[in-house]
Enzyme design. Sequence first.
Site, PDB file in Angstrom:
ATOM      1  N   TYR A  48      36.253  34.114  61.274  1.00  0.00           N
ATOM      2  CA  TYR A  48      35.391  35.271  61.007  1.00  0.00           C
ATOM      3  C   TYR A  48      36.071  36.525  61.518  1.00  0.00           C
ATOM      4  O   TYR A  48      36.627  36.524  62.625  1.00  0.00           O
ATOM      5  CB  TYR A  48      34.042  35.109  61.717  1.00  0.00           C
ATOM      6  CG  TYR A  48      32.907  34.935  60.736  1.00  0.00           C
ATOM      7  CD1 TYR A  48      32.675  35.896  59.755  1.00  0.00           C
ATOM      8  CD2 TYR A  48      32.079  33.822  60.776  1.00  0.00           C
ATOM      9  CE1 TYR A  48      31.647  35.725  58.836  1.00  0.00           C
ATOM     10  CE2 TYR A  48      31.056  33.651  59.867  1.00  0.00           C
ATOM     11  CZ  TYR A  48      30.847  34.620  58.897  1.00  0.00           C
ATOM     12  OH  TYR A  48      29.843  34.456  57.991  1.00  0.00           O
ATOM     13  N   GLU A  50      34.707  40.136  60.827  1.00  0.00           N
ATOM     14  CA  GLU A  50      34.009  41.334  60.324  1.00  0.00           C
ATOM     15  C   GLU A  50      34.625  42.580  60.946  1.00  0.00           C
ATOM     16  O   GLU A  50      34.987  42.591  62.114  1.00  0.00           O
ATOM     17  CB  GLU A  50      32.522  41.248  60.652  1.00  0.00           C
ATOM     18  CG  GLU A  50      31.794  40.317  59.703  1.00  0.00           C
ATOM     19  CD  GLU A  50      30.341  40.095  60.081  1.00  0.00           C
ATOM     20  OE1 GLU A  50      29.837  40.777  60.983  1.00  0.00           O
ATOM     21  OE2 GLU A  50      29.726  39.213  59.464  1.00  0.00           O
ATOM     22  N   ASP A 194      39.280  51.326  36.976  1.00  0.00           N
ATOM     23  CA  ASP A 194      39.265  49.887  37.221  1.00  0.00           C
ATOM     24  C   ASP A 194      40.443  49.328  36.419  1.00  0.00           C
ATOM     25  O   ASP A 194      40.358  49.172  35.199  1.00  0.00           O
ATOM     26  CB  ASP A 194      37.930  49.294  36.744  1.00  0.00           C
ATOM     27  CG  ASP A 194      37.894  47.774  36.875  1.00  0.00           C
ATOM     28  OD1 ASP A 194      38.958  47.166  37.113  1.00  0.00           O
ATOM     29  OD2 ASP A 194      36.808  47.192  36.714  1.00  0.00           O
ATOM     30  N   THR A 221      41.280  43.668  40.374  1.00  0.00           N
ATOM     31  CA  THR A 221      41.293  42.294  40.851  1.00  0.00           C
ATOM     32  C   THR A 221      42.745  41.945  41.139  1.00  0.00           C
ATOM     33  O   THR A 221      43.663  42.674  40.742  1.00  0.00           O
ATOM     34  CB  THR A 221      40.749  41.312  39.789  1.00  0.00           C
ATOM     35  OG1 THR A 221      41.470  41.526  38.574  1.00  0.00           O
ATOM     36  CG2 THR A 221      39.267  41.515  39.549  1.00  0.00           C
ATOM     37  N   LYS A 224      44.593  38.642  37.773  1.00  0.00           N
ATOM     38  CA  LYS A 224      44.872  38.683  36.326  1.00  0.00           C
ATOM     39  C   LYS A 224      46.380  38.871  36.148  1.00  0.00           C
ATOM     40  O   LYS A 224      47.140  37.970  36.516  1.00  0.00           O
ATOM     41  CB  LYS A 224      44.038  39.791  35.678  1.00  0.00           C
ATOM     42  CG  LYS A 224      42.524  39.550  35.832  1.00  0.00           C
ATOM     43  CD  LYS A 224      41.705  40.546  35.067  1.00  0.00           C
ATOM     44  CE  LYS A 224      40.228  40.223  35.118  1.00  0.00           C
ATOM     45  NZ  LYS A 224      39.553  40.740  36.320  1.00  0.00           N
ATOM     46  N   ARG A 230      42.073  34.855  43.406  1.00  0.00           N
ATOM     47  CA  ARG A 230      40.904  35.590  42.924  1.00  0.00           C
ATOM     48  C   ARG A 230      40.424  36.519  44.034  1.00  0.00           C
ATOM     49  O   ARG A 230      40.168  36.084  45.150  1.00  0.00           O
ATOM     50  CB  ARG A 230      39.783  34.630  42.552  1.00  0.00           C
ATOM     51  CG  ARG A 230      40.194  33.599  41.529  1.00  0.00           C
ATOM     52  CD  ARG A 230      38.995  32.862  41.011  1.00  0.00           C
ATOM     53  NE  ARG A 230      38.303  33.696  40.056  1.00  0.00           N
ATOM     54  CZ  ARG A 230      38.666  33.807  38.777  1.00  0.00           C
ATOM     55  NH1 ARG A 230      39.684  33.129  38.312  1.00  0.00           N
ATOM     56  NH2 ARG A 230      37.998  34.595  37.974  1.00  0.00           N
TER      57      ARG A 230
HETATM   58  N1  DSN Z   1      35.642  38.438  33.371  1.00  0.00           N
HETATM   59  C1  DSN Z   1      36.884  39.171  33.361  1.00  0.00           C
HETATM   60  C2  DSN Z   1      37.532  39.137  32.030  1.00  0.00           C
HETATM   61  O1  DSN Z   1      37.603  38.076  31.455  1.00  0.00           O
HETATM   62  O2  DSN Z   1      38.004  40.148  31.551  1.00  0.00           O
HETATM   63  C3  DSN Z   1      36.735  40.535  33.844  1.00  0.00           C
HETATM   64  O3  DSN Z   1      36.209  40.524  35.126  1.00  0.00           O
END
Ligand code: DSN
Length: 406
Positions: A48, A50, A194, A221, A224, A230
């Site tokens: 933990y 925080e 984003d 994120t 990707k 993730r």
């Molecule tokens: N769910 C994702 C996508 O497939 O683009 C985006 O967060």
Amino acid sequence: MNEKVKEVFSLIEAEKKRQSETIELIASENFVSQDVLSAVGSCLTNKYAEGLPGKRYYGGCEQVDRMEDLCRDLWRQVFRTDYHVNVQPHSGSQANLAAYCAVMDVGDTLLAMSLNDGGHLTHGSPVNQSGKLYRSVFYGTDENGYIDMEDVRRKALEYHPKVILAGASAYPRIIDFDAFRAIADEAGAYFMVDMAHIAGLVAAGCHPSPFAAGADIITTTTHKTLRGPRGGLIFAKEELGKKIDSAVFPRTQGGPLEHVIAGKAVAAAEALDPSFKIYAERIVENCAAMADEFLSMGYDLVTGGTDNHLMLLDLTRQDVTGIQLQTALDACHITLNKNCVPHETRSPQVASGVRIGTAAMTTKGFDPDRFRRTARLIDRAVRALREGTFESAECAKIADEVRRLL
Ligand code: DSN
């Protein structure tokens, strides 16, 4: 091992097998390295922490403090920026929520891309908390599928949004961050990006950078095109740093996932390796080749092509729905997702198109020739669906070809 634990591990093994036997074309997925997997599966999950490095609410944080500092430094290097960075968001959705909380009050206006035109649920959709806390106004795409910058400007000046958001989940073209910045300045709005889908391309210089355009807040994120675990990241101009940090913790999250932060640090280190630039360039090259193959077979692509890691195949003329093709391809070990097309007439559960991305299979070593051959397999499935011969004649043959390609 108890029976239920065995069941869990057998499901993991089955998923591992599925991933190894599938042509993975979901534009938001990828395959991480063994080092990322090891970091995420490490003992840091026990800790933990925080707060922020040096300002925690728990003892025993020496190692995780160093880890999180290292992670922050590495990500700044990846994007060649001195922006403030918070590496704690558990996901892109959490990153976006914290970013909104940092600069918006409940009831303020958010101007973002409409979900049907390629935006994201967390960009103010009425079914998402972002659409419940804030007043959402949406811009869309023009008749050719490109972001309609006139629409962005008109709505920015009419609705006086607190935040103008650029970024998409299903947009195959370069986003003009400079044009968004100019509109945000004219409207007196914060400019947020984003970049979740394209972050790997931005890191490698294959897409213009929102940092160079002077975006106020940038979320992403890490799983990707960035090919990490993730999770999420938030970058912000230094003067917004404190607000971002307190919006993440304590406002919207509790303890950070230090094992995932370790995975993010590994991914950042990998993104700094020269091989990452080659990987990102190949994603774009492969996508262009696959798009070209579809076009040469007479398919409609939204915007007529792609500049990045994904394309949107509009199946309206083929009279095959997105869900039909997604389901059929699943049976032949090709994974992709149904997707709405601009001016969609069907429900999102059915959809008139599919979204195809090239990041994951580029990681697996697919080259333009393999992507072209994959496009031809998808075409075979579409034709068989139209002719009603998919299950009886084509499915097994396509699955065989998939095995050969893999
Ligand atoms: N769910 C994702 C996508 O497939 O683009 C985006 O967060």
